[in-house]
Write a protein that holds these residues in place. Sequence first.
Motif, PDB file in Angstrom:
ATOM      1  N   MET A 115       2.438  -2.157   2.606  1.00 59.15           N
ATOM      2  CA  MET A 115       3.781  -2.718   2.782  1.00 59.15           C
ATOM      3  C   MET A 115       4.747  -1.596   3.154  1.00 59.15           C
ATOM      4  SD  MET A 115       4.199  -5.571  -0.257  1.00 59.15           S
ATOM      5  CE  MET A 115       5.279  -6.694   0.623  1.00 59.15           C
ATOM      6  N   VAL A 116       5.905  -2.020   3.691  1.00 56.87           N
ATOM      7  CA  VAL A 116       6.979  -1.101   4.045  1.00 56.87           C
ATOM      8  C   VAL A 116       8.199  -1.494   3.228  1.00 56.87           C
ATOM      9  CG1 VAL A 116       8.439  -0.275   5.929  1.00 56.87           C
ATOM     10  CG2 VAL A 116       6.055  -0.892   6.377  1.00 56.87           C
ATOM     11  N   GLY A 175      18.550  -5.758  -4.359  1.00 55.22           N
ATOM     12  CA  GLY A 175      17.207  -5.223  -4.569  1.00 55.22           C
ATOM     13  C   GLY A 175      16.623  -4.697  -3.271  1.00 55.22           C
ATOM     14  N   ASP A 176      15.375  -4.291  -3.314  1.00 52.41           N
ATOM     15  CA  ASP A 176      14.688  -3.792  -2.129  1.00 52.41           C
ATOM     16  C   ASP A 176      14.021  -4.935  -1.385  1.00 52.41           C
ATOM     17  OD1 ASP A 176      15.315  -1.089  -2.596  1.00 52.41           O
ATOM     18  OD2 ASP A 176      13.653  -0.923  -4.018  1.00 52.41           O
ATOM     19  N   LEU A 177      13.834  -4.730  -0.091  1.00 58.71           N
ATOM     20  CA  LEU A 177      13.141  -5.700   0.752  1.00 58.71           C
ATOM     21  C   LEU A 177      11.835  -5.061   1.210  1.00 58.71           C
ATOM     22  CD1 LEU A 177      13.375  -8.468   2.165  1.00 58.71           C
ATOM     23  CD2 LEU A 177      14.287  -7.245   4.131  1.00 58.71           C
ATOM     24  N   MET A 196       5.789  -1.425  -4.917  1.00 60.20           N
ATOM     25  CA  MET A 196       5.770   0.030  -4.738  1.00 60.20           C
ATOM     26  C   MET A 196       4.325   0.550  -4.674  1.00 60.20           C
ATOM     27  SD  MET A 196       8.826   0.834  -4.255  1.00 60.20           S
ATOM     28  CE  MET A 196       8.678   2.604  -4.238  1.00 60.20           C
ATOM     29  N   ALA A 197       3.427  -0.055  -5.450  1.00 61.79           N
ATOM     30  CA  ALA A 197       2.009   0.330  -5.388  1.00 61.79           C
ATOM     31  C   ALA A 197       1.428  -0.023  -4.020  1.00 61.79           C
ATOM     32  CB  ALA A 197       1.221  -0.363  -6.503  1.00 61.79           C
ATOM     33  N   LEU A 198       1.829  -1.173  -3.471  1.00 63.42           N
ATOM     34  CA  LEU A 198       1.352  -1.577  -2.144  1.00 63.42           C
ATOM     35  C   LEU A 198       1.923  -0.671  -1.055  1.00 63.42           C
ATOM     36  CD1 LEU A 198       1.542  -5.404  -2.749  1.00 63.42           C
ATOM     37  CD2 LEU A 198      -0.544  -4.130  -2.205  1.00 63.42           C
ATOM     38  N   GLY A 203      -1.702  -4.167   5.651  1.00 66.87           N
ATOM     39  CA  GLY A 203      -1.603  -5.165   4.590  1.00 66.87           C
ATOM     40  C   GLY A 203      -2.208  -6.489   5.009  1.00 66.87           C
ATOM     41  N   ARG A 204      -1.966  -6.875   6.257  1.00 69.83           N
ATOM     42  CA  ARG A 204      -2.568  -8.118   6.775  1.00 69.83           C
ATOM     43  C   ARG A 204      -4.090  -8.001   6.800  1.00 69.83           C
ATOM     44  NH1 ARG A 204       0.971 -11.738   9.568  1.00 69.83           N
ATOM     45  NH2 ARG A 204       3.081 -10.924   9.659  1.00 69.83           N
TER      46      ARG A 204
END
Length: 120
Positions: A58-59, A70-72, A50-52, A79-80
């Motif tokens: 991230m998405v 859970g979440d994906l 979530m911080a990312l 991010g890359r």
Amino acid sequence: MVDQTTAGSLPAAELQIPRHALGVGDSGQERSYRNHFGTGPGGADHRHCMALVARGFMVQHAGNEIIGGGDLFNVNQAGRAALQEHTPPPPKLTRAQQRYQQFLSYDGGETSGEYLRGWQ
């Protein structure tokens, strides 16, 4: 407004999440072969993800039964790029190490000894 996608200094725990999602190993040197990370709310990994997401690296996608509800999360281009900033250059290989790497990609049916004898 501050650019949230500036890598700056990613904490080690947050750095491991996109590395694992992309499958690039702890050093970040391996070739990426995936782009997903599944985790559920309440755990440390989910907080890091979530911080990312908040930083734009991230998405987040809603999870399903396949990943246990859970979440994906997926690593995006920002991010890359952040991982690239935190990945040291690969170590310089000796001549012998370079020849061995060439042998690993060689498909001629020879043993390593036969292949390397051809270099003499």
